[in-house]
Design a protein around this motif. Structure first.
Motif, PDB file in Angstrom:
ATOM      1  N   VAL A 173      -2.764 -17.317  -0.159  1.00  0.00           N
ATOM      2  CA  VAL A 173      -3.604 -16.585   0.808  1.00  0.00           C
ATOM      3  C   VAL A 173      -4.228 -15.364   0.121  1.00  0.00           C
ATOM      4  N   ILE A 174      -3.436 -14.661  -0.680  1.00  0.00           N
ATOM      5  CA  ILE A 174      -3.936 -13.465  -1.370  1.00  0.00           C
ATOM      6  C   ILE A 174      -5.060 -13.843  -2.349  1.00  0.00           C
ATOM      7  N   ARG A 175      -4.878 -14.960  -3.054  1.00  0.00           N
ATOM      8  CA  ARG A 175      -5.942 -15.418  -3.965  1.00  0.00           C
ATOM      9  C   ARG A 175      -7.207 -15.726  -3.169  1.00  0.00           C
ATOM     10  N   ASP A 176      -7.022 -16.358  -2.006  1.00  0.00           N
ATOM     11  CA  ASP A 176      -8.183 -16.768  -1.203  1.00  0.00           C
ATOM     12  C   ASP A 176      -8.917 -15.561  -0.619  1.00  0.00           C
ATOM     13  N   LEU A 177      -8.165 -14.537  -0.170  1.00  0.00           N
ATOM     14  CA  LEU A 177      -8.788 -13.401   0.524  1.00  0.00           C
ATOM     15  C   LEU A 177      -9.061 -12.212  -0.397  1.00  0.00           C
ATOM     16  N   GLY A 178      -8.715 -12.370  -1.669  1.00  0.00           N
ATOM     17  CA  GLY A 178      -8.809 -11.261  -2.612  1.00  0.00           C
ATOM     18  C   GLY A 178     -10.153 -10.558  -2.646  1.00  0.00           C
ATOM     19  N   GLU A 179     -11.233 -11.316  -2.438  1.00  0.00           N
ATOM     20  CA  GLU A 179     -12.579 -10.730  -2.504  1.00  0.00           C
ATOM     21  C   GLU A 179     -12.933  -9.977  -1.223  1.00  0.00           C
ATOM     22  N   GLU A 180     -12.460 -10.510  -0.083  1.00  0.00           N
ATOM     23  CA  GLU A 180     -12.880  -9.958   1.218  1.00  0.00           C
ATOM     24  C   GLU A 180     -11.972  -8.828   1.683  1.00  0.00           C
ATOM     25  N   ASP A 181     -10.681  -8.909   1.370  1.00  0.00           N
ATOM     26  CA  ASP A 181      -9.706  -7.943   1.877  1.00  0.00           C
ATOM     27  C   ASP A 181      -9.177  -7.084   0.739  1.00  0.00           C
ATOM     28  N   ASN A 182      -8.734  -5.878   1.090  1.00  0.00           N
ATOM     29  CA  ASN A 182      -8.161  -4.972   0.096  1.00  0.00           C
ATOM     30  C   ASN A 182      -6.644  -5.196   0.070  1.00  0.00           C
ATOM     31  N   ILE A 183      -6.202  -5.990  -0.904  1.00  0.00           N
ATOM     32  CA  ILE A 183      -4.788  -6.375  -0.947  1.00  0.00           C
ATOM     33  C   ILE A 183      -4.168  -5.876  -2.252  1.00  0.00           C
ATOM     34  N   CYS A 184      -3.020  -5.197  -2.147  1.00  0.00           N
ATOM     35  CA  CYS A 184      -2.299  -4.756  -3.339  1.00  0.00           C
ATOM     36  C   CYS A 184      -0.959  -5.459  -3.397  1.00  0.00           C
ATOM     37  N   ILE A 185      -0.679  -6.066  -4.532  1.00  0.00           N
ATOM     38  CA  ILE A 185       0.640  -6.671  -4.720  1.00  0.00           C
ATOM     39  C   ILE A 185       1.523  -5.627  -5.396  1.00  0.00           C
ATOM     40  N   ILE A 186       2.651  -5.334  -4.748  1.00  0.00           N
ATOM     41  CA  ILE A 186       3.564  -4.300  -5.243  1.00  0.00           C
ATOM     42  C   ILE A 186       4.855  -4.971  -5.705  1.00  0.00           C
ATOM     43  N   ASP A 187       5.340  -4.563  -6.880  1.00  0.00           N
ATOM     44  CA  ASP A 187       6.597  -5.110  -7.388  1.00  0.00           C
ATOM     45  C   ASP A 187       7.763  -4.546  -6.565  1.00  0.00           C
ATOM     46  N   GLY A 188       8.395  -5.433  -5.772  1.00  0.00           N
ATOM     47  CA  GLY A 188       9.465  -5.000  -4.873  1.00  0.00           C
ATOM     48  C   GLY A 188      10.833  -4.909  -5.518  1.00  0.00           C
ATOM     49  N   TYR A 189      10.890  -5.234  -6.830  1.00  0.00           N
ATOM     50  CA  TYR A 189      12.197  -5.261  -7.497  1.00  0.00           C
ATOM     51  C   TYR A 189      12.483  -3.920  -8.180  1.00  0.00           C
ATOM     52  N   ARG A 190      12.370  -2.870  -7.419  1.00  0.00           N
ATOM     53  CA  ARG A 190      12.638  -1.522  -7.929  1.00  0.00           C
ATOM     54  C   ARG A 190      13.320  -0.746  -6.813  1.00  0.00           C
TER      55      ARG A 190
END
Ligand code: ADP
Ligand code: TYD
Length: 207
Positions: A173-190
Motif C-alpha cells: 500500500v505504501i509503495r502504491d500511495l507513495g506519490e500521492e500521500d506523505n508517508i514516512c516509514i519509521i524503524d520501530g526496533y529502537r
C-alpha cells in the motif's frame, strides 16, 4: 505555525508500537502548547461499535460489507459535528489517529478488490487525506516478542504468518500511495524515546 491543525495518522502491524507512539506524540505536542486530539479507528461512534461486533464474530459480515463499514465509520469520524476530524482541524487542533484508510487498503484491499477499496477511500470527499502517515515498521518476530509473552509456540507460529502477510500488504500500500500521500516509514526496533524523537522532528517540519 499554521492556524489549522495537522492530521497525523499512525499505522503498523499489531505490536509495532503505533499506539505508544501516537500517545507520545500527543504528549510532546501538548507540551509545545498545541491543542491535540488523540483518536482511533474503529471509532467509538455507533458505526465503530457495529464494526467491533463484526470483528469479534458476534455479527457475521462479508468482507465487502466490512470494507463498506470501515468507510462508513471513517466518514462519521471525519464529519461528526462536535468532535469530527474536519471540525477539529478547522479549529486548529492537531488530530492524531491510530489506524486510518491505509489499514482498510491493507486488510480489506486484499480480501476484496484493491481498486474498489482505494476508490472508496481516496475519492470520497468526506474522507480527509492525512498531512502525514507514520508507518512504524517492525518485523513480526519482534512485534510478537512484545505482545505474546506467555503464549504457546503454535499460536506464535500462526501469528507470525498472519503478521508477515499484513506487513507485506502495508508495504505494498505504501509503495502504491507513495506519490500521492506523505508517508514516512519509521524503524520501530529502537527505544520508545528514540522513535518518538524522530517522529517529533518529522512532525515539526510539517508546514
Ligand atoms: P500497537 O498499537 O502497534 O499494537 P503498542 O503501542 O500497543 O503497539 O505496543 C505493543 C507492546 O509493545 C506494548 O506492550 C508496548 O508497551 C510495547 N512497546 C511499544 N513500543 C516499544 C518499544 N519501542 N520497545 C519495546 N517495547 C515497546
Ligand atoms: P484495532 O482496534 O487497532 O485493534 P488492535 O488493538 O488489535 O490493534 O483494530 C481492530 C482490528 O481492525 C485490527 O485487527 C485491524 C482491523 N482493521 C481493518 O481490518 N481495517 C481497517 O480499516 C481498520 C481501521 C482496522
Amino acid at each position: 505555525m499554521s492556524k489549522k491543525g495537522r492530521f497525523i495518522v499512525f499505522e503498523g502491524i499489531d505490536g509495532s508500537g503505533k499506539t505508544t507512539q501516537a500517545r507520545l506524540l500527543a504528549e510532546a505536542l501538548e507540551k509545545k502548547g498545541r491543542r491535540v486530539c488523540l483518536t482511533a479507528e474503529p471509532t467509538d461512534l455507533p458505526t465503530g461499535r457495529a464494526l467491533r461486533e463484526a470483528l469479534g464474530g458476534r455479527v457475521k459480515k462479508s468482507e465487502c460489507e466490512m470494507a463498506v463499514l470501515f468507510v462508513e465509520d471513517r466518514i462519521a469520524h471525519n464529519i461528526n459535528a462536535q468532535n469530527g476530524i474536519a471540525a477539529l482541524i478547522e479549529d486548529g487542533v492537531d488530530v492524531i489517529c491510530d489506524r486510518y484508510y491505509y489499514s482498510t487498503l491493507a486488510y480489506q484491499g486484499q480480501s476484496t478488490d484493491y481498486g474498489w477499496v482505494k476508490e472508496m477511500n481516496l475519492r470520497c470527499p468526506d474522507i480527509r487525506k492525512p498531512d502525514l502517515c507514520i508507518y512504524v515498521d517492525l518485523l513480526p518476530e519482534q512485534s510478537l516478542e512484545r505482545i505474546s509473552k506467555g503464549r504457546d509456540s503454535v499460536e506464535i507460529y500462526e501469528n507470525i504468518e498472519t503478521l508477515t502477510r499484513v506487513r507485506e500488504q502495508f508495504l505494498s500500500v505504501i509503495r502504491d500511495l507513495g506519490e500521492e500521500d506523505n508517508i514516512c516509514i519509521i524503524d520501530g526496533y529502537r527505544s520508545e524515546k528514540q522513535i518518538s524523537e524522530d517522529i517529533l522532528a518529522i512532525v515539526s517540519s510539517l508546514v
